[in-house]
Motif scaffolding. Structure first.
Motif, PDB file in Angstrom:
ATOM      1  N   ILE A 220       0.837  -1.205   0.000  1.00  0.00           N
ATOM      2  CA  ILE A 220       0.000   0.000   0.000  1.00  0.00           C
ATOM      3  C   ILE A 220       0.867   1.247   0.000  1.00  0.00           C
ATOM      4  O   ILE A 220       0.625   2.202  -0.762  1.00  0.00           O
ATOM      5  CB  ILE A 220      -0.952  -0.010   1.210  1.00  0.00           C
ATOM      6  CG1 ILE A 220      -1.994  -1.132   1.068  1.00  0.00           C
ATOM      7  CG2 ILE A 220      -1.659   1.327   1.353  1.00  0.00           C
ATOM      8  CD1 ILE A 220      -2.910  -1.262   2.254  1.00  0.00           C
ATOM      9  N   ARG A 221       1.916   1.254   0.796  1.00  0.00           N
ATOM     10  CA  ARG A 221       2.790   2.426   0.856  1.00  0.00           C
ATOM     11  C   ARG A 221       3.550   2.602  -0.462  1.00  0.00           C
ATOM     12  O   ARG A 221       3.717   3.724  -0.950  1.00  0.00           O
ATOM     13  CB  ARG A 221       3.762   2.295   2.021  1.00  0.00           C
ATOM     14  CG  ARG A 221       3.065   2.238   3.379  1.00  0.00           C
ATOM     15  CD  ARG A 221       4.055   2.250   4.525  1.00  0.00           C
ATOM     16  NE  ARG A 221       4.758   3.523   4.618  1.00  0.00           N
ATOM     17  CZ  ARG A 221       5.631   3.812   5.590  1.00  0.00           C
ATOM     18  NH1 ARG A 221       5.895   2.922   6.525  1.00  0.00           N
ATOM     19  NH2 ARG A 221       6.229   4.977   5.608  1.00  0.00           N
ATOM     20  N   LEU A 222       4.016   1.504  -1.047  1.00  0.00           N
ATOM     21  CA  LEU A 222       4.729   1.600  -2.319  1.00  0.00           C
ATOM     22  C   LEU A 222       3.826   2.095  -3.437  1.00  0.00           C
ATOM     23  O   LEU A 222       4.259   2.837  -4.325  1.00  0.00           O
ATOM     24  CB  LEU A 222       5.308   0.233  -2.698  1.00  0.00           C
ATOM     25  CG  LEU A 222       6.455  -0.295  -1.843  1.00  0.00           C
ATOM     26  CD1 LEU A 222       6.834  -1.699  -2.288  1.00  0.00           C
ATOM     27  CD2 LEU A 222       7.654   0.623  -1.918  1.00  0.00           C
ATOM     28  N   ALA A 223       2.566   1.687  -3.411  1.00  0.00           N
ATOM     29  CA  ALA A 223       1.649   2.071  -4.483  1.00  0.00           C
ATOM     30  C   ALA A 223       1.138   3.493  -4.328  1.00  0.00           C
ATOM     31  O   ALA A 223       0.854   4.168  -5.318  1.00  0.00           O
ATOM     32  CB  ALA A 223       0.468   1.096  -4.534  1.00  0.00           C
ATOM     33  N   GLN A 224       1.013   3.992  -3.082  1.00  0.00           N
ATOM     34  CA  GLN A 224       0.388   5.288  -2.842  1.00  0.00           C
ATOM     35  C   GLN A 224       1.393   6.431  -2.713  1.00  0.00           C
ATOM     36  O   GLN A 224       1.037   7.579  -2.905  1.00  0.00           O
ATOM     37  CB  GLN A 224      -0.463   5.230  -1.565  1.00  0.00           C
ATOM     38  CG  GLN A 224      -1.629   4.263  -1.624  1.00  0.00           C
ATOM     39  CD  GLN A 224      -2.721   4.741  -2.569  1.00  0.00           C
ATOM     40  OE1 GLN A 224      -2.788   5.912  -2.890  1.00  0.00           O
ATOM     41  NE2 GLN A 224      -3.560   3.828  -3.015  1.00  0.00           N
TER      42      GLN A 224
END
Length: 697
Positions: A220-224
């Motif tokens: 989630i952090r990598l995508a956002q």
């Protein structure tokens, strides 16, 4: 009342009287056949039906509305009856078990035992509910933090299981409508694996659940996150992970040490696909459908074990241990095998996360893996127009002891060969193909009467899909090859592999596959357009020298004009010993990262079976073709250049040529040097003709 007033009253009553119109049997039959294909026709389709059936557009519109309402009512009645019967059956079973528990006799002392199972069962359920609520709160808080907005609570989901031949796709006018369609694409290919996967023990299961949860949080952090974690390279804006920022946020464990041969491949890609999130999630969590969804990327896939089945019968919360083999689309690019955990979670309605991470357990590390997949996967979010927004992240540690051939060095070293851009491009192209299969749109070049029915077009598309899958699988076969000529900087030499096959849908016996790769200083789209055009086929095809090639029919399977299935016919030529008349099934497909042109000879009875809409799974195919990839080098780069500018625009193409010939129809037959020499000459002759056509590149 005089006669004039009576006439006015009668006329008024006549106007108020509702007029009924009964459709003819032919009209009803046509409307029913269209409804099975498309329950929500658009205005253009309704106008076409109006002209064909002699009805008003409003009549067409109201008929479809009434038919949908009727279908919904029938389904609700059937569901109610099934639920009522299940309820009655469970009530009877409950009464029977309650009476049996009252009369339990101890086998040692022979006395009646008071049952306390209901108390302990209730206590276990309360503890499990508390644990699930705690996990849901933690995931919701984490997602809220990184999505920047609170998420809505999820209602209980009742989702019916979909068989391997069904696909759920949103309707055109109403994205929430999801009819189940029999496409016949999925489940056609099954992995043939020679080893058995061990079962996960109960002590390993909690550790795997914890690992998958952490992987999802990192994904989630990598995508956002944009500015601090990702850097853009080149004119195409490809995103590569900033390793320094990444390791500050996610420090490596103390025991994890990278060797000098280890490199990091990371990429992120955004795109829109014409499919809703529920259908995508169902295919991603089913290994067979997932393999068919990515025929040019995944050559083998298998679900080892389902660790968590999901909540309320849905895919949300499901965790599976999977095996997969990723293709490099060339015999000189080694395939990548790995076992990984795939975790699926619904964050809010219409918003899903699917995260993968390699699993490191002594029981599943029997695969000679050179790739460790770090938290990777995709975020899938529904859009109002029936599309889905995809954010794809690929992150891996790769250790390759043998250097990659110079032709593919830049493409592989930069991470483009197995990166997020390739996954998203393949997914977009396949979703467009599925959409064309659903609507069965008539091609502007489809001759009248060649493929008379929609089912015939579907059968042709299924046959062609199997041809492409078989072709990609032979490219990943690297065992037992021999080099017929020394390889240089501009080629890889000819590699020959022998196969023995008795599977249905393939010619039974022994056949040879030969392939080579060459570099051409021309853009991939120019090479792709040359190879797929039937007018230029005689320039490279040694089997049709001097013979004219005619396109009999064409079926589009994507928005790009090069994405299509063609049936070709060659005219006989007495001067050419190979120039007999034949039918050729050809599929061409392209996206920014990869282009394919695959073809196979077919006989007239087999093609008539497919065009007639019958089962064509037994039709034997021996496909050959081409793979066109960007070379991954910056503009003006030479063959000996390095990957110093991995994001630069490609200056040329890497073309892989692969042919297959049947040696003997008996599986017990042996090879001879004459057959090997024949397939070598065929590949070499084709390569030389292509080079000559492009100016001796």
């Amino acid at each position: 009342m005089d006669s004039g007033e009576e006439a006015d009253v009668l006329e008024l009553k006549g106007k108020k009287k509702k007029r009924y119109h009964r459709h003819t049997p032919r009209q009803i039959q046509e409307l029913e056949s269209v409804f099975k294909m498309c329950p929500h026709p658009d205005e253009k389709q309704r106008m076409q039906l109006s002209r064909d059936l002699g009805l008003e557009p409003r009549q067409i519109k109201f008929w479809f509305q009434n038919r949908r309402t009727q279908m919904k009512s029938q389904h609700e009645r059937a569901d109610n009856c099934a639920l009522r019967a299940d309820n009655d059956r469970m009530r009877c079973e409950n009464i029977t078990m309650t009476e049996a528990l009252k009369n339990i006799i101890c086998p040692s002392c022979g006395t009646l035992q008071a049952s306390e199972d209901s108390f302990f069962d209730g206590q276990k359920l309360r503890l499990e509910n508390a644990r699930l609520k705690e996990e849901l709160d933690r995931v919701s808080a984490f997602a809220t933090k990184y999505l920047g907005r609170p998420i809505t609570p999820l209602p209980p989901i009742q989702q019916t299981s979909v068989s391997s031949l069904d696909l759920t796709v949103g309707g055109y006018d109403n994205p929430g409508f999801a009819p189940s369609l029999d496409l016949g694409l999925f489940g056609a290919r099954s992995p043939s694996l020679s080893f058995t996967f061990p079962t996960v023990s109960e002590t390993e299961r909690p550790m795997m659940v914890e690992l998958a949860t952490r992987s999802m949080e990192e994904l989630i952090r990598l995508a956002q996150t944009d500015e601090s974690l990702w850097n853009r390279f080149g004119s195409d804006g490809r995103e590569i992970l900033n390793l320094e920022s990444y390791e500050r946020l996610f420090p490596r464990p103390p025991h994890h040490i990278r060797t000098v041969d280890t490199r990091i491949e990371s990429s992120r890609e955004l795109g829109d696909v014409v499919m809703n999130s529920l259908a995508l999630v169902d295919m991603f969590m089913d290994s067979g459908k997932w393999m068919e969804l990515f025929p040019t990327v995944v050559s083998n896939a298998r679900t080892i074990e389902v660790l968590l089945p999901g909540i309320h019968g849905s895919r949300s919360g499901a965790l599976v241990l999977m095996y997969a083999e990723f293709l490099g689309l060339s015999p000189v690019i080694p395939s990548r095998e790995l076992c990984f955990l795939r975790y699926c979670q619904q964050i809010e309605p219409g918003f899903w996360i699917i995260s993968d991470i390699s699993i490191h357990s002594p029981k599943v590390n029997f695969i000679p893996c050179t790739m460790r997949r770090l938290p990777s996967g995709c975020l899938i979010q529904d859009m109002p127009n029936g599309y889905s927004k995809i954010v794809w992240v690929e992150h891996a540690e790769v250790e390759e002891k043998n250097p990659v051939h110079q032709l593919y060095h830049d493409l592989v070293e930069s991470g483009i060969a197995f990166g997020a851009q390739r996954w998203v491009g393949a997914l977009q192209r396949m979703c467009e193909r599925i959409q064309c299969l659903i609507v069965a749109a008539n091609s502007p070049r489809d001759m009248e009467g060649v493929i008379p029915t929609d089912e015939g077009r579907r059968s042709m598309m299924r046959l062609s899909q199997r041809m492409v899958s078989n072709f990609c699988s032979i490219l990943g076969s690297s065992n037992g090859y021999r080099c017929a000529a020394p390889a240089g900087l501009n080629d890889t030499g000819i590699r020959v592999t022998a196969h023995k096959c008795s599977d249905p849908g393939q010619p039974s016996g022994v056949f040879l596959s030969a392939s080579t790769s060459i570099w051409l200083p021309f853009p991939p789209q120019a090479v792709f357009s040359f190879l797929r055009d039937e007018r230029s086929r005689s320039q490279w095809n040694a089997l049709s020298i001097g013979s004219s090639v005619e396109e009999v029919t064409r079926i589009p399977n994507g928005q790009h004009p090069g994405n299509c299935i063609s049936l070709l016919r060659t005219s006989p030529n007495p001067s050419n010993p190979y120039g007999r008349s034949m039918l050729i099934l050809q599929e061409s497909c392209t996206d920014p990262t990869c282009s394919l042109v695959v073809h196979a000879s077919v006989d007239i009875p087999s093609i008539n079976i497919a065009m007639g809409g019958e089962d064509s799974s037994f039709v034997p195919l021996l496909p050959s073709g081409f793979v066109v990839l960007p070379d991954g080098r910056p503009s003006g780069g030479s063959v000996a250049s390095s990957s110093s500018n991995p994001g630069g625009r490609s200056s040329g193409s890497v073309l892989t040529v692969a042919f297959q010939i049947m040696v003997n129809s008996l599986p017990t037959s042996t090879l001879n040097l004459e057959s090997v020499a024949t397939v070598n000459r065929l590949v070499d002759d084709t390569v030389q003709r292509i080079k000559a056509s492009f100016g001796d590149a």
